[in-house]
Motif scaffolding. Structure first.
Motif, PDB file in Angstrom:
ATOM      1  N   ILE A  20      24.353 -70.682  49.646  1.00 47.63           N
ATOM      2  CA  ILE A  20      25.734 -71.155  49.522  1.00 47.63           C
ATOM      3  C   ILE A  20      26.484 -70.290  48.516  1.00 47.63           C
ATOM      4  N   GLY A  21      25.833 -69.978  47.399  1.00 45.01           N
ATOM      5  CA  GLY A  21      26.462 -69.153  46.372  1.00 45.01           C
ATOM      6  C   GLY A  21      26.808 -67.759  46.855  1.00 45.01           C
ATOM      7  N   LEU A  22      26.011 -67.249  47.746  1.00 41.91           N
ATOM      8  CA  LEU A  22      26.271 -65.919  48.307  1.00 41.91           C
ATOM      9  C   LEU A  22      27.183 -65.979  49.522  1.00 41.91           C
ATOM     10  N   ASP A  23      27.637 -67.154  49.869  1.00 43.35           N
ATOM     11  CA  ASP A  23      28.503 -67.373  51.041  1.00 43.35           C
ATOM     12  C   ASP A  23      27.791 -67.070  52.342  1.00 43.35           C
ATOM     13  N   LEU A  24      26.476 -66.963  52.328  1.00 44.99           N
ATOM     14  CA  LEU A  24      25.746 -66.646  53.551  1.00 44.99           C
ATOM     15  C   LEU A  24      25.550 -67.891  54.407  1.00 44.99           C
TER      16      LEU A  24
ATOM     17  N   THR B 241      14.697 -61.793  54.693  1.00 44.47           N
ATOM     18  CA  THR B 241      14.784 -62.679  55.850  1.00 44.47           C
ATOM     19  C   THR B 241      16.211 -62.953  56.310  1.00 44.47           C
ATOM     20  N   GLU B 242      17.171 -62.933  55.392  1.00 47.52           N
ATOM     21  CA  GLU B 242      18.538 -63.344  55.738  1.00 47.52           C
ATOM     22  C   GLU B 242      19.529 -62.189  55.841  1.00 47.52           C
TER      23      GLU B 242
ATOM     24  N   TYR C  20      22.422 -54.919  52.370  1.00 43.38           N
ATOM     25  CA  TYR C  20      22.645 -55.257  50.973  1.00 43.38           C
ATOM     26  C   TYR C  20      22.185 -54.113  50.086  1.00 43.38           C
ATOM     27  N   ALA C  21      22.716 -54.112  48.875  1.00 41.80           N
ATOM     28  CA  ALA C  21      22.244 -53.211  47.823  1.00 41.80           C
ATOM     29  C   ALA C  21      21.962 -54.091  46.620  1.00 41.80           C
TER      30      ALA C  21
END
Length: 125
Positions: free
Chosen positions: A87-91, A33-34, A39-40
């Protein structure tokens, strides 16, 4: 439109435990969804590959490691707190700065987001 970052992620799990399966399901939902295909994801079963967990200093499972873009981040747990994962993924921060700030939305001082210390950072673990 700004090009989106490409994310390289590793999810460390310990077999087919409920927490591992919940983390994988939640992560796949977030990625679909985001992240829109930028991504891998590599899923590593530490029971089958304990040397990989040792090399990457993984002490608990499930653990999600964001390798790229820097900084390296680790999130430990079943990833059920979607906001903490974003937040942890900076997304979440990227979305807020690119979209909401462009709209002039008041975000406050950000104090409710915490300092990120509970998310883990890089080689500190």
């Amino acid at each position: 439109m700004t090009p989106r970052k490409t994310y390289i992620l590793k999810l460390y799990v310990a077999g087919n435990t409920p927490n591992s399966m919940r983390a994988l399901k939640t992560l796949r939902n977030i990625l679909e969804t985001e992240f829109l295909g930028v991504y891998a994801l590599k899923v590593i079963d530490v029971l089958k590959n304990p040397q990989l967990a040792e090399e990457d200093k993984i002490l608990a499972t499930p653990t999600l490691a964001k390798i790229l873009p820097p900084p390296v981040r680790r999130i430990i747990g079943d990833l059920s707190d979607r906001e903490r994962v974003l937040i942890g993924l900076d997304l979440l921060y990227d979305e807020l700065t690119e979209e909401d700030l462009a709209d002039g939305q008041d975000l406050g001082d950000g104090a409710d987001l915490g300092d990120g210390a509970d998310l883990g950072e890089g080689d500190d673990q």
